[in-house]
Scaffold this active site. Structure first.
Site, PDB file in Angstrom:
ATOM      1  N   GLN A 253      40.180  57.917  47.720  1.00 56.26           N
ATOM      2  CA  GLN A 253      41.132  57.896  46.481  1.00 56.26           C
ATOM      3  C   GLN A 253      42.218  56.981  46.728  1.00 56.26           C
ATOM      4  OE1 GLN A 253      41.740  62.087  46.197  1.00 56.26           O
ATOM      5  NE2 GLN A 253      42.732  61.969  48.389  1.00 56.26           N
ATOM      6  N   HIS A 283      50.661  76.789  40.692  1.00 53.67           N
ATOM      7  CA  HIS A 283      50.462  77.409  41.946  1.00 53.67           C
ATOM      8  C   HIS A 283      50.596  78.883  41.873  1.00 53.67           C
ATOM      9  CE1 HIS A 283      50.646  73.013  43.066  1.00 53.67           C
ATOM     10  NE2 HIS A 283      49.472  73.590  43.680  1.00 53.67           N
ATOM     11  N   ASP A 307      47.861  69.106  49.301  1.00 54.28           N
ATOM     12  CA  ASP A 307      49.234  69.005  49.182  1.00 54.28           C
ATOM     13  C   ASP A 307      49.928  70.187  49.997  1.00 54.28           C
ATOM     14  OD1 ASP A 307      48.835  70.906  47.290  1.00 54.28           O
ATOM     15  OD2 ASP A 307      48.717  69.481  45.828  1.00 54.28           O
ATOM     16  N   ASP A 327      40.231  69.853  53.174  1.00 52.18           N
ATOM     17  CA  ASP A 327      40.357  68.952  52.267  1.00 52.18           C
ATOM     18  C   ASP A 327      39.690  67.546  52.741  1.00 52.18           C
ATOM     19  OD1 ASP A 327      42.146  68.216  49.699  1.00 52.18           O
ATOM     20  OD2 ASP A 327      42.369  66.540  50.993  1.00 52.18           O
ATOM     21  N   ASP A 361      34.126  67.240  53.791  1.00 54.39           N
ATOM     22  CA  ASP A 361      33.437  67.074  52.564  1.00 54.39           C
ATOM     23  C   ASP A 361      33.190  68.703  52.313  1.00 54.39           C
ATOM     24  OD1 ASP A 361      31.894  67.607  50.280  1.00 54.39           O
ATOM     25  OD2 ASP A 361      30.552  66.037  50.854  1.00 54.39           O
ATOM     26  N   ALA A 362      33.876  69.369  51.399  1.00 52.33           N
ATOM     27  CA  ALA A 362      33.755  71.025  51.318  1.00 52.33           C
ATOM     28  C   ALA A 362      32.276  71.439  51.072  1.00 52.33           C
ATOM     29  CB  ALA A 362      34.878  71.269  50.134  1.00 52.33           C
ATOM     30  N   ASP A 379      40.666  74.489  44.653  1.00 49.21           N
ATOM     31  CA  ASP A 379      41.704  73.748  43.864  1.00 49.21           C
ATOM     32  C   ASP A 379      41.481  72.241  44.043  1.00 49.21           C
ATOM     33  OD1 ASP A 379      44.130  73.035  42.618  1.00 49.21           O
ATOM     34  OD2 ASP A 379      45.354  73.153  44.245  1.00 49.21           O
TER      35      ASP A 379
END
Length: 517
Positions: A253, A283, A307, A327, A361-362, A379
């Protein structure tokens, strides 16, 4: 430009040693094949970054590019003399168009009403000139090789060049050079081919004009390469309308941080992820409806959230023993762990001894992971493309349900129920198809507008919730109100999102496209 003798007769042998020129031409096949595919990948990637829906963008860019190449190949039959001259000039034109393609498109994007017009015009132009290259090279080389050997050599170098480009682009070029620099570097490669051919011809007085044109384009590309960071910054400042304080392209990204006064904002591929003015609303709404309904959330799983802001909320609960955060992008988690301002924002959550950060990779990770987890927070970015849409499918949610403890609870960020109600309720329908009970809720976050989440559990989520003291947004009464939906956001019949239909990606693009338009 002065004419360069073509390869049609013995005069060519007088201009340069046939063997030496043949070697240069064969090497040029490898170079031009690599450059051609790089320009195609640049256009597709840039379109995906700026327009979303990577499958659609890559499909249309590749289709347009190949069509233009076909037109270029067909037009090559009308070039009956001076093939080498034409080839050199084609290389100079491709170098100028392809080399400046990424920089030019980035600079144009904030200023044009319909970005697709310059995008596809450029793709057509580059594809047309690239389509001329191989037919011209074959005709130039036909006097130096037997036909069978000629075709074999040209196609071999062409396919090897394609392999080189396809490996270099995602593994080296995008993460280390970025798209703007990559364009300039490969434009210089095209110019290198043109100059090498010009120098290889002995009567240099006949190539002065062409050599001057090549050097002029080369100088512009070198200038662009030197100023690449500034060009990228100009384009992003114009696009975001805010000073850019951090920007980096990773294999996954484009990460951009902006700052205006005390407000910092994170953008991924041009899409806003949070504003420091109101991220606490998002959040708290993501985390506490789950933790407040779980009696003993000892083990918590966060999917996405690189984040560290969701982890900040979770780790503030003393009942939590350990957090696993998965993540995809290590550059993201490193940035929010190591940058002092960002680490202060997430209160050092990514450096906590109570957290394990896994970069992967989730979708694959959940298939091999072992539970149970008492609370799961999902999320991910919005399903703007199929690579993200798979993380909202029934296949994925079944694996997540397997990891959820019998009395556990999970939540999913689910886009806006006001702007995209069909997309929003697709998440609930898909969770239910995975065997969970789902319940939607929403909160107002000024940077996003009305934003939606979905609770899910093995049994229907109830109303009883225990919230800690000191939250800035949620109270028991405001938390109850989040589960009330007015008619314009009420539930409606929607399909289940499956891997084989990716209905959510199409619905999301349609609803948000209508809203943005």
């Amino acid at each position: 430009m002065a004419e360069i003798p073509s390869g049609d007769g013995p005069g060519e042998a007088e201009e340069a040693a046939p063997a030496a020129l043949a070697v240069i031409l064969l090497v040029s096949v490898l170079v031009v094949a690599t450059c051609g595919l790089i320009y195609e990948l640049l256009a597709g990637t840039l379109a995906s970054y700026l327009l979303g829906d990577s499958v659609t963008q890559f499909s249309t860019v590749i289709g347009t590019y190949l069509f233009a190449m076909g037109v270029g190949s067909w037009l090559s039959r009308h070039i009956t003399r001076g093939e080498l001259q034409v080839f050199v000039r084609v290389e100079i034109l491709i170098a100028a168009l392809g080399g400046w393609s990424a920089a030019g498109l980035f600079l144009l994007f904030p200023h044009v009403e319909d970005f697709r017009i310059p995008l596809y015009a450029l793709v057509l132009a580059i594809g047309l000139f690239v389509g001329l290259e191989i037919p011209l090279l074959i005709r130039i080389l036909r006097h130096r090789f037997a036909f069978r050997e000629l075709v074999s050599n040209v196609l071999t170098f062409d396919y090897v060049g394609a392999l080189v480009a396809s490996l270099l682009f995602p593994l080296v070029l995008v993460p280390w050079l970025g798209m703007v620099r990559t364009g300039f570097v490969f434009g210089l490669a095209n110019i290198g081919v043109a100059i090498a051919l010009l120098v290889a011809i002995r009567k240099r007085e006949k190539v002065v004009a062409d050599l001057a044109a090549a050097l002029l384009v080369g100088a512009s590309l070198v200038t662009g390469l030197v100023l690449a960071d500034q060009i990228q910054r100009w384009s992003e400042i114009a696009f975001y309308g805010e000073p850019v304080i951090y920007a980096r392209s990773t294999p996954y990204q484009r990460i951009v941080m902006t700052r205006r006064g005390a407000d910092m904002r994170l953008y991924l591929n041009g899409n806003l992820q949070f504003s420091t003015r109101d991220e606490y609303r998002y959040h708290e709404a993501l985390v506490w409806p789950v933790l407040g309904r779980v009696a003993d959330p000892r083990r918590v799983l966060i999917l996405g959230g690189g984040d560290g802001l969701a982890a900040r909320e979770v780790l503030s609960d003393p009942r939590v023993g350990h957090v696993t955060l998965v993540d995809l992008d290590p550059a993201m988690t490193r940035l929010f762990r190591d940058a002092p301002q960002l680490a202060r924002l997430n209160r050092g959550s990514l450096s906590s001894p109570r957290i394990t950060v896994i970069n992967g990779d989730a979708f694959r990770w959940v298939r091999r992971a072992a539970g149970p987890y008492d609370a799961i927070l999902i999320d991910f970015p919005d399903p703007t493309e199929f690579s993200l849409g798979k993380l909202y499918t029934v296949t994925f949610y079944r694996e997540v349900a397997r990891l959820l403890a019998p009395r556990g609870m999970l939540t999913v960020q689910s886009t806006s129920p006001l702007v995209a109600p069909r997309s929003y309720w697709t998440v609930a329908s898909t969770l239910e198809a995975a065997g969970l009970s789902a319940r939607g809720y929403h909160a107002y976050v000024p940077s996003f507008g009305e934003w939606g989440f979905t609770l899910a559990a093995h049994t229907p989520p109830g109303d009883a919730v225990a919230l800690p003291q000191g939250l800035r947004f949620l109270t028991r009464s405001s938390e109850r109100a989040m589960f009330d939906f007015p008619p314009d956001m009420a539930r409606r019949a929607v399909p289940v999102n499956r891997l084989d239909n990716q209905a959510l990606v199409r619905t999301f693009a349609e609803e948000w496209g209508h809203y943005d338009g």
